[in-house]
Design a protein around this motif. Sequence first.
Motif, short mmCIF file in Angstrom:
data_model
loop_
_atom_site.label_atom_id
_atom_site.label_comp_id
_atom_site.label_asym_id
_atom_site.label_seq_id
_atom_site.Cartn_x
_atom_site.Cartn_y
_atom_site.Cartn_z
N TYR B 82 0.84 -1.19 0.00
CA TYR B 82 0.00 0.00 0.00
C TYR B 82 0.88 1.24 0.00
O TYR B 82 2.02 1.20 0.46
CB TYR B 82 -0.94 0.02 1.22
N SER B 96 -8.99 -1.66 -7.25
CA SER B 96 -10.22 -1.07 -6.73
C SER B 96 -10.54 -1.78 -5.43
O SER B 96 -10.21 -2.95 -5.25
CB SER B 96 -11.37 -1.30 -7.71
N VAL B 97 -11.18 -1.09 -4.51
CA VAL B 97 -11.59 -1.71 -3.25
C VAL B 97 -13.11 -1.72 -3.19
O VAL B 97 -13.73 -0.67 -3.31
CB VAL B 97 -11.00 -0.96 -2.06
N ASP B 98 -13.67 -2.92 -3.05
CA ASP B 98 -15.12 -3.10 -3.08
C ASP B 98 -15.72 -2.42 -4.31
O ASP B 98 -16.79 -1.80 -4.23
CB ASP B 98 -15.78 -2.53 -1.80
N TYR B 112 -14.42 5.80 -1.84
CA TYR B 112 -13.30 4.87 -1.73
C TYR B 112 -13.03 4.63 -0.25
O TYR B 112 -12.88 5.57 0.52
CB TYR B 112 -12.07 5.46 -2.44
N LYS B 113 -12.99 3.32 0.13
CA LYS B 113 -13.03 2.99 1.56
C LYS B 113 -11.74 3.31 2.31
O LYS B 113 -11.77 3.68 3.49
CB LYS B 113 -13.34 1.50 1.72
N ILE B 114 -10.58 3.12 1.65
CA ILE B 114 -9.34 3.30 2.42
C ILE B 114 -8.90 4.75 2.31
O ILE B 114 -7.84 5.08 1.74
CB ILE B 114 -8.25 2.33 1.94
N VAL B 260 -4.13 0.42 -2.70
CA VAL B 260 -3.63 -0.95 -2.53
C VAL B 260 -2.97 -1.34 -3.84
O VAL B 260 -3.60 -1.28 -4.90
CB VAL B 260 -4.80 -1.91 -2.22
N ASP B 270 -9.74 -5.93 -8.61
CA ASP B 270 -10.57 -5.46 -7.51
C ASP B 270 -10.33 -6.35 -6.30
O ASP B 270 -10.02 -7.54 -6.44
CB ASP B 270 -12.06 -5.52 -7.93
N ILE B 271 -10.44 -5.77 -5.12
CA ILE B 271 -10.31 -6.58 -3.91
C ILE B 271 -11.38 -6.15 -2.92
O ILE B 271 -11.68 -4.96 -2.80
CB ILE B 271 -8.88 -6.47 -3.31
N LEU B 273 -12.80 -5.42 0.74
CA LEU B 273 -12.16 -4.91 1.95
C LEU B 273 -11.92 -6.03 2.96
O LEU B 273 -10.87 -6.08 3.60
CB LEU B 273 -13.03 -3.81 2.57
N LEU B 276 -8.89 -7.97 1.97
CA LEU B 276 -7.68 -7.20 2.23
C LEU B 276 -7.30 -7.31 3.70
O LEU B 276 -6.15 -7.51 4.06
CB LEU B 276 -7.94 -5.73 1.85
#
Lengths: 303, 297
Positions: B82, B96-98, B112-114, B260, B270-271, B273, B276
Amino acid sequence: MQERIQTTQVDAGIAKADVRGAAKEVSMKVLFAVAAALFVLAVLTICLYLLADAVPTIGKIGFVKFFTDERWLIRSERFGIGSLVVGTALSTAGALLVGVPVGLMTATFMSFYCPKWLYRAIKPLTNILAGIPSIVYGFFGLTVIVPLSREMFGGGGMNLFTTSLVLGIMILPTVISISENSLRAVPKSFYEGALALGATKERAIFRTVFPAASSGVLTAIILGMGRAIGETAAITLICGNIDNIPASLAEPFITLASAIASGMGYASTTNLERPALIAVAAVLLIIILLITTVVMLLKKKKY
Amino acid sequence: MKKIFMAIASGLLAVGIGVAAVGCSGAGDISVYNRESGSGTRDAFLELLGIDEAELNTGVAQLASTSAVITGVAGDKKAIGYASLGSVDSTVKALSVDGVAPTEETVADGTYKIARPFELMYDETKLAQNDLLDAFIAYLKSADAQQVIAEEGYVSVVSDATSYAVPTEAFTVTEIEASGSTSVGPLMTMLADKFETMVKEANGQDVSITVSGGGSGQGIADANSGKTEIGMASKEVKKGTDVTNENVTILQLCADGIAVIVNKANPATDIALDNLKKIYTDNALNWSDIGVEFSEE
């Protein structure tokens, strides 16, 4: 000064020169003494400063915790130096395993087997190797050995194998030049005597010259060890910096020196983070002092 | 002497071979890259994923700089790492996250979550008496400050900022203090230094903006009580629940997004959360366990 003597009367000139000479001698003596005192002061200041800072810090962390906590997590205030000490010991052992056999064999080759023209080429090479800044070794490790190690073991490639190999190369010049000097310091008669008694060349070298030069060879190994223990710039790049006691050559780890180097950038001075790094530095200093003492004791021998 | 030597040497050799033979433990094939303990990016990443430092999968390396992580991931096929959004380059792939790609827009709007906002809190009613606070807040909203923020790798959330000019009259107040989040602290210190220099150059006055820590909670409490002029928080602050003093205004300074990153050979785009978080806590996890199949070894 000479011109002046020629222009004045000779007798008076000599008398004056004597007075001047004596004054000069005294002043130079003072100058040298001051220089020596400054040097001693510098060494003492470093030792005292580190210890004065480290002892209260270790007290605050807790003496037992400092040595037995399994984790080294600066931000969570977990300051266990166990993995740091083990990592330093393992990487040093690895470096000796790589550097000592190669170094001693090279020294033997250079003092007994090497033709003169080749010696003239090899000798400067060891000096060059000694002069390369350690960060360059680190970069070499990162770009050449790390990918190689990744290929061999998988994982990130920053591990005990990589570090031992690079450190082994780094201590070569120390091992080679000091052991070569001590091998050459052994009187030729020892070697010739052994040959005259019917020993082969190898037998004469390894059974006669090496035992005679043992203290010098040991000094070479221990100084190499000292360099491996204290090495920072190169190791920080290639060890992985993880507070892990490696169970195999393929695992990342951390050393005392690399923990200080990688932690210094962020460690806060307002809590125990920065003082803990100074405590680690003090531990490192004590280890190096012990090694230096051993070298001094060994030096009492003849060759 | 030589016997001792041989004993030591063979001992070392035995240990070495033993260590090598024990060989690979139960670690999975994911090469997990971290920053070192103490890094702000690492603190933010762990906080946003809700991972305690002691349970973190320390992985294959903890590197001392963003560029070292990017270089490591770029050279390691099975890697994950990261880095601050602003520093990610084309040598690695940002996931991409979720389902939300990490871009300045998604970080700024919070999808974006992070990512987390950097919030400032100050008492609106004090601006009239405290000309230094008034000027500093104006500076923080300006294009000059937002440029510094962008250069530091954070995402600017102010769209129509104009450039800032120091008032010609000398300030009557010369000292203010900002306290709170240690994540916002370094950026705030940098902005305060730039502002102090600007004032010094403009009218020769020495003003001092002190930045102290204490954490986001402390920043909110200090803003409510008026103990310091500016409170800092590195999480979303809500009026009414967090900020109880109704005179206190909330200003979002910028947003901090963490990308990420994986190797370009990684087929994933894509991952989730949850996955991760699993990767960063469970060191036995393989890429195949989370549905990522590498085509060729």
